[in-house]
Design an enzyme around this catalytic site. Structure first.
Site, short mmCIF file in Angstrom:
data_model
loop_
_atom_site.label_atom_id
_atom_site.label_comp_id
_atom_site.label_asym_id
_atom_site.label_seq_id
_atom_site.Cartn_x
_atom_site.Cartn_y
_atom_site.Cartn_z
N GLU A 101 45.30 41.48 -16.38
CA GLU A 101 44.02 41.64 -16.79
C GLU A 101 43.07 42.13 -15.76
OE1 GLU A 101 44.59 37.88 -19.78
OE2 GLU A 101 42.87 37.78 -18.18
N CYS A 114 37.00 42.34 -11.16
CA CYS A 114 37.88 41.55 -10.78
C CYS A 114 39.33 41.91 -10.92
CB CYS A 114 37.85 40.06 -11.61
SG CYS A 114 38.76 38.64 -11.19
N CYS A 121 52.18 33.99 -12.10
CA CYS A 121 51.75 33.46 -10.50
C CYS A 121 52.73 32.31 -10.38
CB CYS A 121 50.29 32.71 -10.62
SG CYS A 121 49.62 32.03 -9.16
N CYS A 125 48.58 25.84 -10.60
CA CYS A 125 47.35 25.15 -10.50
C CYS A 125 47.00 24.44 -11.86
CB CYS A 125 46.20 26.00 -10.11
SG CYS A 125 46.44 26.70 -8.30
N CYS A 128 44.33 26.32 -14.42
CA CYS A 128 44.50 27.52 -14.51
C CYS A 128 45.49 28.04 -15.54
CB CYS A 128 44.71 28.14 -13.17
SG CYS A 128 44.85 29.97 -13.49
N SER A 208 40.26 36.00 -2.59
CA SER A 208 40.21 34.51 -3.21
C SER A 208 41.72 34.05 -2.89
CB SER A 208 39.74 34.37 -4.54
OG SER A 208 39.67 33.08 -4.92
N LEU A 231 39.19 25.62 -3.43
CA LEU A 231 39.31 24.15 -3.01
C LEU A 231 39.38 23.34 -4.04
CD1 LEU A 231 39.08 22.91 -0.18
CD2 LEU A 231 36.76 22.41 -0.52
N HIS A 232 38.38 23.16 -4.72
CA HIS A 232 38.42 22.20 -6.11
C HIS A 232 38.82 20.76 -5.80
CE1 HIS A 232 38.54 26.17 -7.99
NE2 HIS A 232 40.07 26.49 -7.80
N CYS A 350 41.12 33.35 -17.24
CA CYS A 350 42.08 34.31 -16.74
C CYS A 350 43.52 34.11 -17.24
CB CYS A 350 42.03 34.08 -15.08
SG CYS A 350 43.22 34.87 -14.36
#
Ligand code: SAH
Length: 368
Positions: A101, A114, A121, A125, A128, A208, A231-232, A350
């Protein structure tokens, strides 16, 4: 043949995404002098031309020869969705059928694209959606540059305008972990930054990362782009769970790498992204701990309301919790804008568009 060179379906070699050295070498091999490579660069990356016949500064015979040997490609468009708020999202396909995307977010004073760095990936996470897909492969430099080229075609932004661009900023914040595909990302960004082509300055590019600490110094030294850290969470206990990469590079190590980021100053701050999850990381105590963690780091904080997706194990924090959190960070002297959710009507989380496309493909397959 360089492994980053794409082939057009008809077997011609694709010049898109070759860097200057590779392009010059390619042309030298067919006996063209170095200034031809520079002219071609201008046509490809400043003018966005994909048809050699239109390159009027080149002799006709040479244009014909180029057209026989080479192509200037683009990713294919599998989906092209436009939100009522102006956000536009493309699902782009590559020669092997893989898809990623790219998202354009227009704002008053800028337009941000973006860009994805991997198909899928590895980081898993928890909040995500791309994290639910497995890593298929790294994108090549041509495929990363191709996202910019295709979206500029779609927005009609050729030749590269000096000001007021629809794509003025790039964020390496799409699918994948850019610091796990550093060489291809670096090569692509060099092409994107080149002043005689697309010409987007490193000051308008942000990379990022979920926190690949050992690569952060190289990112600053070699690319000089802005850094954003996903970070989160402010404790290792929680971050281990939300961003499993934290087990490898815990918060202290990550923060040390941030403090040492080349070029860091009050004018060039690191952005810390913090996704607001209800009753998970959204308390005033979390905000105060965040402020303590950032002490001494030129930083700004981006509070991101959690973008829900079907089956996600979290809810978005309440507006009140987000406002309270933002106020504490702001009072401590950090900018702490809340990122307004964009493109909610076009599967904004995303990776959702890609997953929807995969599902559709599976169900299209005839039953055995
Ligand atoms: N791997 C890189 C870049 C991709 S993620 C990184 O982790 O930074 C880009 C940003 O979107 C990250 O901050 C990520 O944590 C955030 N993000 C991912 N899914 C989200 C969701 N559902 N809601 C809000 N933010 C999300």
């Amino acid at each position: 043949m360089s492994e980053t060179t794409l082939s057009a379906p008809d077997g011609r070699r694709d010049l898109l995404g070759l860097d200057r050295t590779e392009l010059a070498a390619e042309l030298a091999a067919i006996g063209a002098p170095p200034f031809r490579a520079r002219q071609l660069w201008h046509w490809i990356y400043h003018r966005g031309v994909v048809d050699f016949a239109a390159m009027t500064s080149l002799a006709k015979g040479f244009r014909a020869e180029l057209g026989e040997r080479y192509a200037i490609g683009r990713p294919t468009v599998a989906r092209d969705l436009q939100s009522t708020d102006g956000t536009r999202k493309w699902l782009l396909g590559f020669a092997d059928g893989q898809e990623v995307e790219a998202v354009h977010i227009p704002e008053e004073d800028r337009g941000t694209l973006c860009v994805s760095s991997q198909v899928g990936c590895t980081l898993t996470c928890r909040f995500c959606h791309t994290g639910t897909q497995r890593l298929v492969r790294n994108l090549t430099a041509p495929e990363i540059v191709g996202q910019v080229m295709l979206t500029r075609d779609a927005l009609g932004e050729w030749p590269s305008p000096p000001d007021g661009r629809l794509i003025s900023n790039i964020v390496m914040m799409g699918m994948g972990e850019p610091l796990y595909n550093f060489d291809n990302v670096a090569k692509a960004l060099a092409i994107i930054m080149d002043g005689e082509g697309i010409s987007i300055s490193k000051r308008r590019i942000t990379l990022s990362t979920a926190g690949v600490a050992p690569m952060i110094e190289r990112c600053g030294r070699e690319l000089g782009v802005n850094l954003a850290i996903s970070l989160h969470a402010v404790t290792d206990e929680l971050r281990d769970r939300l961003v499993p990469l934290n087990r490898k590079y815990p918060i202290a190590e990550l923060m040390a790498a941030c403090r040492a980021y080349p070029g860091l100053s009050n004018a060039r701050r690191i952005t810390f992204e913090y996704v607001m999850l209800k009753d998970v990381n959204d308390s005033p105590a979390d905000a105060r701990a965040l402020v303590r963690l950032l002490a001494g780091v030129p930083a700004k904080v981006n509070l991101i309301p959690f973008n829900p997706w079907p089956g996600a194990p979290f809810e978005c924090a309440s507006d009140a919790a987000i406002a309270r959190f933002s106020q504490i960070v702001f009072d401590a002297g950090y900018a702490s804008p809340v990122r307004t959710p964009r493109g909610q009507d076009i599967m904004a989380a995303c990776g959702q568009l890609k997953s929807a496309s995969l599902k559709a493909k599976r169900s299209e397959r005839p039953a055995a």
